[in-house]
Scaffold this active site. Structure first.
Site, mmCIF file in Angstrom:
data_model
loop_
_atom_site.group_PDB
_atom_site.id
_atom_site.type_symbol
_atom_site.label_atom_id
_atom_site.label_comp_id
_atom_site.label_asym_id
_atom_site.label_seq_id
_atom_site.Cartn_x
_atom_site.Cartn_y
_atom_site.Cartn_z
ATOM 1 N N SER A 148 -0.675 -9.033 -10.750
ATOM 2 C CA SER A 148 -0.121 -7.683 -10.804
ATOM 3 C C SER A 148 -0.141 -7.085 -12.201
ATOM 4 O O SER A 148 0.897 -6.890 -12.851
ATOM 5 C CB SER A 148 1.281 -7.709 -10.212
ATOM 6 O OG SER A 148 1.176 -8.234 -8.907
ATOM 7 N N ARG A 163 -5.524 -4.509 -19.365
ATOM 8 C CA ARG A 163 -4.476 -4.736 -20.365
ATOM 9 C C ARG A 163 -3.324 -5.459 -19.697
ATOM 10 O O ARG A 163 -3.167 -5.407 -18.477
ATOM 11 C CB ARG A 163 -3.982 -3.413 -20.980
ATOM 12 C CG ARG A 163 -3.406 -2.466 -19.955
ATOM 13 C CD ARG A 163 -2.884 -1.149 -20.515
ATOM 14 N NE ARG A 163 -2.373 -0.351 -19.410
ATOM 15 C CZ ARG A 163 -3.109 0.435 -18.643
ATOM 16 N NH1 ARG A 163 -4.401 0.580 -18.899
ATOM 17 N NH2 ARG A 163 -2.579 1.102 -17.631
ATOM 18 N N ASP A 201 0.191 -6.627 -6.471
ATOM 19 C CA ASP A 201 1.372 -6.809 -5.609
ATOM 20 C C ASP A 201 1.656 -5.584 -4.735
ATOM 21 O O ASP A 201 2.149 -5.704 -3.612
ATOM 22 C CB ASP A 201 2.626 -7.214 -6.424
ATOM 23 C CG ASP A 201 2.921 -6.312 -7.608
ATOM 24 O OD1 ASP A 201 2.167 -5.344 -7.835
ATOM 25 O OD2 ASP A 201 3.909 -6.577 -8.315
HETATM 26 C C1 GLC Z 1 2.976 -3.385 -13.759
HETATM 27 C C2 GLC Z 1 1.514 -3.762 -13.502
HETATM 28 C C3 GLC Z 1 1.122 -3.418 -12.073
HETATM 29 C C4 GLC Z 1 2.103 -4.021 -11.090
HETATM 30 C C5 GLC Z 1 3.527 -3.585 -11.436
HETATM 31 C C6 GLC Z 1 4.571 -4.183 -10.512
HETATM 32 O O1 GLC Z 1 3.105 -2.013 -13.706
HETATM 33 O O2 GLC Z 1 0.676 -3.090 -14.425
HETATM 34 O O3 GLC Z 1 -0.189 -3.885 -11.805
HETATM 35 O O4 GLC Z 1 1.775 -3.638 -9.792
HETATM 36 O O5 GLC Z 1 3.825 -3.969 -12.767
HETATM 37 O O6 GLC Z 1 4.585 -5.576 -10.575
#
Ligand code: GLC
Length: 467
Positions: A148, A163, A201
Site C-alpha cells: 500500500s 515513493r 489496500d
Molecule cells: C498511503 C499510500 C497508499 C495507501 C494508503 C492507505 O496513502 O500511499 O497507497 O493506500 O496509505 O494505506
C-alpha cells in the site's frame, strides 16, 4: 499560532484553535471541485501527485469466486501473512499471522526488508500450510501482495515503487519492481510461491466489499482511513487516457473489459494547499515527517498524523502557559508519542468529570489535569477528528461527482476499512455531514457506506484469483 497574553484564557485560545480546524461548507465544495479536476488530469497525464494509478484489475467479484490463496500485506506498522479460502458464496475463511515491522527495516535497505517479509511467509507456511508441501513438487501457491504505497503499475503483478509514505524510507527500493523484490527473496528460501498480483489496500477493500456484499448495484469505491488514507474506484477504461499513451504499459486497448479499477492515491491531493485547510500545527507536523510537502491530504486525515497534530497543539498550549500550568513532560515534547487511539478515547468519554481523559493523560503524557483543561482538550480533539472526517467526506463526494454515478444509478456502495473509520466514535456520521454539505441531502441518502473488514487479505486473494 495563537499566543497567550495576560488577558487570554484557555477557553478563548481553545475557541480560536477550534475555529482554525473548522472547514466550512464552501471549503468542502471547493475541495470536491478540485478533486474532480485533479482526477481528470491524473487520468490523462503521467507523474501527477494525485497519481490515479491504473491497477490492471478489470473486473470486480460477483461473490461466486472459489479457491485458497496466500496473501501478504505491507502497508502500515504490521506485516500480515494470511491464507484465504473463498467459499463461493460471499463468505471466506481467513487464517492470519501478524508481525510488527522492526523500525530499522522501515528505513533500511530493500534486501533486508524483503527477506524479512519472505521469512514470515516461510514461517506461516510451515506452521499453517504443511499440507501444501505434501503436494506435488510442481504445485505452486499463488500469492496476492497487498503493497500500500504509490506504484507505477504496468501489469497485474508488475509495479515499480514511486515513493514511500507513512514513515517508510527504504531508498534503494524506489524505482524497483516490488513484486520481483519479494519473489527473489521467496525464491532464495525455495518456497513454491508465485507473486501473482500486486494490490493496493484500497483495491483489496473494493474487491472484498464487492465479494462479500454483492447487491443490485456494484461497489464503486474502496476507501482506507487508517494509518494512511486513500481510495480506489471503478473507472471506464476509455477515460484512462494515459493508458493508451504509456509505453511502459503492457495493457492492450483491445481488452474485452470496459472498466478498470483506479487507485487514486488521494493522500497527495492538493499538496500545494490551495483548497486544503492549513494551520501552523499542520505545518509543524509536516516538518517532522520524512516527506515534507507530500501527502498533505493524508497528513490532515489519517491515523498516523492525528495524534501528532494533537500533541503539537497541546505542546503549544503548554509552552504558552495555558495548559498543564507549571508542568511539562518528556512524552509531551517527544514527536509521535500520541497514538490516534488517544483521540478516539477522548472523543468517547462522556462522563461529567472526563475520567478516562484524566487517566489517559496521566498514563500517556504523565501529566495531571484540571476539569477545565480536560474540557478544552476534548474540544480540540473533536475539532481535529471532525476536520479529518469532513475532508474524507469531501474526497468521497469528489469521486461520486467525477464518475457521475448518481446520474446512472439510484444508489452507490462504498466499502471502507481502517482503524480511524472503524474505531473513531461518530466518524461515519461526520463523513455524512460532509457528503450532505457537498452533494445535498437527497444524494447523501443514496450513498451506502459499509465496513469492508480484512479487505487487504481477501481482496489480494481475489486479485490473485483473477490474475
Ligand atoms: C498511503 C499510500 C497508499 C495507501 C494508503 C492507505 O496513502 O500511499 O497507497 O493506500 O496509505 O494505506
Amino acid at each position: 499560532m495563537v499566543s497567550a497574553t495576560t488577558s487570554t484564557s484557555l477557553d478563548d485560545v481553545t475557541a480560536e484553535i477550534v475555529r482554525q480546524f473548522d472547514v466550512s461548507d464552501a471549503s468542502l465544495r471547493a475541495i470536491s471541485d478540485k478533486f474532480v479536476r485533479l482526477s481528470r488530469t491524473g487520468l490523462e497525464l503521467p507523474d501527477q501527485a494525485m497519481t490515479m494509478i491504473p491497477t490492471f484489475v478489470t473486473e470486480v467479484p460477483t461473490g461466486n469466486e472459489h479457491g485458497t490463496f496466500l496473501a501478504v500485506d505491507l502497508g502500515g506498522t504490521n506485516f500480515r501473512v494470511c491464507s484465504v479460502r473463498l467459499n463461493g458464496d460471499g463468505t471466506f475463511n481467513l487464517l492470519q499471522a501478524k508481525s510488527v515491522i522492526p523500525k530499522n527495516l522501515m528505513v533500511g535497505n530493500a534486501v533486508d526488508l524483503f527477506s524479512f517479509l519472505a521469512g514470515k511467509v516461510r514461517d506461516f507456511i510451515s506452521t499453517h500450510l504443511d499440507e501444501h508441501f505434501s503436494q506435488s513438487e510442481s504445485h505452486v501457491l499463488k500469492l496476492g501482495f497487498t503493497f500500500s504505497f504509490p506504484i507505477n503499475q504496468t501489469a497485474i503483478n508488475r509495479g515499480t515503487l514511486i515513493r514511500w509514505t507513512k514513515g517508510f524510507d527504504v531508498q534503494d527500493a524506489v524505482g524497483k519492481d516490488v513484486c520481483l523484490l519479494l519473489q527473489d527473496q521467496l525464491d532464495a528460501l525455495n518456497l513454491r510461491v508465485h507473486v501473482a498480483a500486486l494490490v493496493n489496500d484500497t483495491v483489496g477493500t473494493l474487491m472484498s466489499r464487492s465479494y462479500a456484499s454483492p447487491g443490485q448495484y456494484p461497489t464503486l469505491l474502496g476507501v482506507i482511513i487508517g494509518t494512511g488514507t486513500n481510495a480506489a474506484y471503478t473507472e471506464s477504461l476509455s477515460e484512462i487516457k494515459k493508458l493508451s499513451t504509456s509505453s511502459s504499459s503492457s495493457f492492450s486497448s483491445s481488452s474485452p473489459s470496459s472498466i478498470m479499477v483506479v487507485n487514486t492515491e488521494w493522500g497527495s491531493f492538493d499538496n500545494d494547499l490551495v483548497v486544503l485547510p492549513r494551520t501552523e500545527y499542520d505545518e509543524a507536523v509536516d516538518l517532522v515527517t520524512p516527506n515534507p510537502g507530500f501527502q498533505m491530504f493524508e497528513k490532515r486525515v489519517s491515523g498516523m498524523f492525528l495524534g501528532e497534530i494533537l500533541r503539537t497543539v497541546l505542546l503549544h498550549l503548554n509552552n504558552t502557559g495555558l495548559l498543564f500550568v507549571g508542568a511539562t513532560s518528556q512524552e509531551l515534547s517527544t514527536p509521535w508519542s500520541l497514538d490516534t487511539s488517544v483521540l478516539s478515547l477522548i472523543e468517547s468519554d462522556s462522563s461529567p468529570e472526563l475520567v478516562s481523559v484524566k487517566a489517559m493523560i496521566e498514563t500517556d503524557l504523565e501529566l495531571s489535569t484540571t476539569l477545565s483543561e480536560r474540557l478544552a482538550i476534548k474540544r480540540i480533539v473533536e475539532a481535529i477528528g471532525r476536520r479529518s472526517a469532513y475532508l474524507a467526506g469531501a474526497a468521497i463526494a469528489g469521486v461520486v461527482l467525477h464518475t457521475g454515478v448518481l446520474d446512472r444509478l439510484p444508489y452507490v456502495d462504498v466499502g471502507v476499512d481502517g482503524s480511524v473509520f472503524e474505531f473513531y466514535p461518530g466518524y461515519e456520521n461526520l463523513i455524512r455531514e460532509s457528503l450532505n454539505a457537498v452533494l445535498g441531502a437527497d444524494n447523501e441518502g443514496k450513498i451506502r457506506i459499509g465496513i469492508a473488514k480484512d479487505g487487504s487479505g481477501v481482496g489480494a486473494a481475489l486479485c490473485a484469483l483473477v490474475a
